[in-house]
Design an enzyme around this catalytic site. Structure first.
Site, PDB file in Angstrom:
ATOM      1  N   CYS A 317       0.873  -1.175   0.000  1.00 50.63           N
ATOM      2  CA  CYS A 317       0.000   0.000   0.000  1.00 50.63           C
ATOM      3  C   CYS A 317       0.912   1.228   0.000  1.00 50.63           C
ATOM      4  CB  CYS A 317      -0.959  -0.027   1.184  1.00 50.63           C
ATOM      5  SG  CYS A 317      -0.173  -0.288   2.789  1.00 50.63           S
ATOM      6  N   GLY A 320       2.942   0.399   3.965  1.00 45.76           N
ATOM      7  CA  GLY A 320       3.116  -1.038   4.092  1.00 45.76           C
ATOM      8  C   GLY A 320       2.915  -1.569   5.485  1.00 45.76           C
ATOM      9  N   ARG A 369      -3.615   2.959  16.345  1.00 46.37           N
ATOM     10  CA  ARG A 369      -4.845   2.624  15.629  1.00 46.37           C
ATOM     11  C   ARG A 369      -6.008   2.372  16.593  1.00 46.37           C
ATOM     12  NH1 ARG A 369      -1.902   4.685  12.481  1.00 46.37           N
ATOM     13  NH2 ARG A 369      -1.141   3.773  10.535  1.00 46.37           N
TER      14      ARG A 369
END
Length: 588
Positions: A317, A320, A369
């Site tokens: 992405c 990564g 996150r």
């Protein structure tokens, strides 16, 4: 380098310890500790059960600050008994010193120095991960920083052959910067050294732009066409921010749609026509898929590339460490369920390996996150229930008569299932469905703030006729005009499921769940009493249940202490649905 198949390397305590550490601290290679070294030793022991491998040292992050201190290059698979046998004295397939040198030379070509790294081996083919290509500011910034702190000496030996072969004439390269050729040339050499010919790019953007500057690029828009020898697939997939909507939607990805009309989304899906046709998926309508469907179809595509191709695959992405480990983990677990990788690992061991190696040691910042509610890590393992079908299997199996869902599920676990309506079947309207037997979860009564869809039959036809573009490398690009995207009518797009809806009630079966667990928890022997078709489902279900148990006990209580966020009730509801907490608050 093999270990006894029956010798357990990890247990539940190990899983709890690593998840607890992971949820509090982001891994950095230079911050070595005895605890992290213990994680690495267990990963090496787990790899050793099935593979001959070499180790490339990344001590103190010399190659990459957020890559494992011991990088594992799998060379070939051992026998099912974990022994080398006739290959006991075979020398390493790679010149480790040369491979490390190539990684060192190429690291500036990719964002955050996250160079191409092989992480899975299937049928002799490497599945690799990395970040996307660096933009000019990062290439010159990092290489200049390295030059300054190395005392004015280049840490990467000059490679005039690579530089010259990739240089273009002045008329075509006048707008490019000289170091692009050098570092991207080394990146290409590393890909070829690992026999990787297919690159799958998950970016939503062609180039990542911050403050008006292109900070990253990608192979698909390299204007000098340096990567023209590779099969380039553009697979735009929502970033980690979208998984905040997944959490807000009750940890439910069904009927949760990404907003493709956002200004920064400028990458279109692009797949070689032969591959697109062979998968049997209608790729024209990819922007109409919900989170579950787009993840299923992308995973099915990656598995097809692994099975059909004769060389390796790179998945990346931007940085990564979010979307990349999501698909790398799903690939590893799917291949394990088919006994195509890590055949000698138990469910607990493969779970530990993918948490430790695919997520923690490759730099995923779980603490950050979790704080932002971007639960891409939880989504990964919760998603296993959506890939139990043999449509995701690399093994060609003889079809059996499908048993009822109540019968098959009740024999697996004596607990309430995660999905409130697992006993029901719901068929999505999209004609790109992988299988009508894939589990579908219900959507919560609170809608996500981002719910979009594309027009149905009329817009699909318009997309086919007017917005498919043939690219120079033979790929077909599917583009849906942003003007055709609209918000769905709630009556047509959402399924409201009451919290008191009926659940699948466990019923007696011929063998106890403990007996079933013994059959599926270790190596890939296939007892006669377990149908071939159901073994994959049983193995993936076992990993998911083990993950749910430790996640609920380690991460869940932390949210319960934050009532202001409203997440305590969400996790509490999740724990109850999983069936891991009894009436007295005890985990079972």
């Amino acid at each position: 380098m093999g270990e006894s198949q029956g010798a357990a390397v990890v247990n539940e305590t190990d899983l709890r310890q690593i998840l607890d550490h992971f949820s509090k601290t982001q891994y950095r290679a230079r911050d070595g500790s005895s605890k992290v070294e213990g994680f690495e030793r267990k990963c090496l022991a787990l790899f050793a059960k099935d593979y001959k491998y070499s180790v490339i040292l990344n001590s103190n992050g010399e190659l990459c600050g957020h890559y494992p201190g011991k990088l594992v290059v799998l060379e070939y698979m051992l026998g099912t008994d974990g022994l080398l046998g006739e290959r006991d004295h075979v020398e390493s397939m790679y010149d480790v010193a040369k491979l490390r040198e190539m990684m060192c030379r190429s690291r500036f070509a990719r964002c955050r120095e996250r160079f191409v790294m092989p992480v899975i081996l299937c049928d002799g083919k490497h599945i690799c991960r990395s970040a996307t290509l660096s933009g000019g500011p990062e290439i010159y910034g990092r290489s200049g920083f390295n030059y300054f702190f190395s005392g004015g000496e280049s840490a990467e030996p000059e490679d005039e052959e690579t530089f010259t072969s990739l240089s273009r004439s002045p008329s075509t390269s006048s707008n490019d910067w000289p170091l692009f050729d050098r570092y991207r040339g080394q990146d290409i050499k590393l890909l070829k050294m690992l026999s990787v010919t297919t690159v799958c790019d998950l970016m939503l953007e062609n180039k990542k732009v911050k403050f008006g500057v292109n900070v990253t690029s990608s192979e698909k828009v390299d204007k000098e066409h340096r990567y023209s020898d590779f099969c380039l697939l553009s697979l735009p997939y929502p970033g980690c921010e979208f998984f905040k909507d997944f959490r807000d939607n009750g940890f439910n990805g069904v009927n949760l749609f990404f907003d493709w009309s956002q200004d920064f989304v400028d990458a279109d899906l692009s797949i070689p026509d032969r591959v697109a046709t062979a998968t049997g998926i209608d790729w024209h309508v990819y922007r109409s898929w919900d989170l579950v469907r787009i993840t299923q179809n992308y995973l099915k595509l990656l598995l097809f590339l692994i099975k059909d191709g004769d060389s390796g695959v790179l998945v990346h992405c931007i940085s990564g460490w979010d979307r990349t480990p999501l698909f790398i983990s799903l690939l590893r677990l799917s291949l394990w369920a088919d006994c195509k990788a890590h055949a000698n690992l138990s469910a607990a061991e493969i779970l530990y390996l993918t948490i430790a190696y695919d997520w923690l040691l490759f730099g995923h910042n779980l603490c950050d996150r979790l704080g932002k509610g971007e639960d891409v890590f939880f989504f990964c393992f919760n998603f296993l229930k959506h890939i139990t079908s043999d449509d995701f299997s690399l093994i060609q199996r003889r079809r059996h008569r499908a048993s009822s869902r109540a019968d098959s599920e009740s024999c697996l676990e004596p607990m309430v299932l995660l999905d409130l309506e697992e006993s029901r079947k719901h068929k999505l309207g999209s004609n790109s469905s992988l299988s009508s037997n894939i589990s579908i979860t219900s959507i919560s009564s609170t809608s996500s703030p981002i719910l979009t869809s594309v027009q149905d039959s009329s817009s699909k036809e318009e997309t086919r006729n007017g917005d498919i573009h043939q690219t120079s490398n033979g790929a077909v690009r599917y583009n849906v005009p942003k003007s055709s995207i609209h918000r769905p009518e709630s009556a047509k797009q959402t399924i409201i499921q009451s919290a008191t809806s009926p659940v699948a009630v466990p019923r007696s079966c011929r063998r106890s769940s403990a007996d079933m667990a013994k059959s599926t928890s270790s190596a890939c022997g296939r007892p006669e009493h377990i149908p071939e078709e159901s073994l994959r489902k049983q193995r993936l279900d076992q990993v998911r249940m083990e993950f749910n148990k430790i996640y609920s006990s380690v991460i869940g209580p932390r949210y319960a202490m934050e009532p202001s966020t409203g997440l305590g009730s969400v996790i509490g509801s999740l724990v109850t649905k999983v069936g891991l907490k009894g009436g007295r608050g005890q985990y079972v």
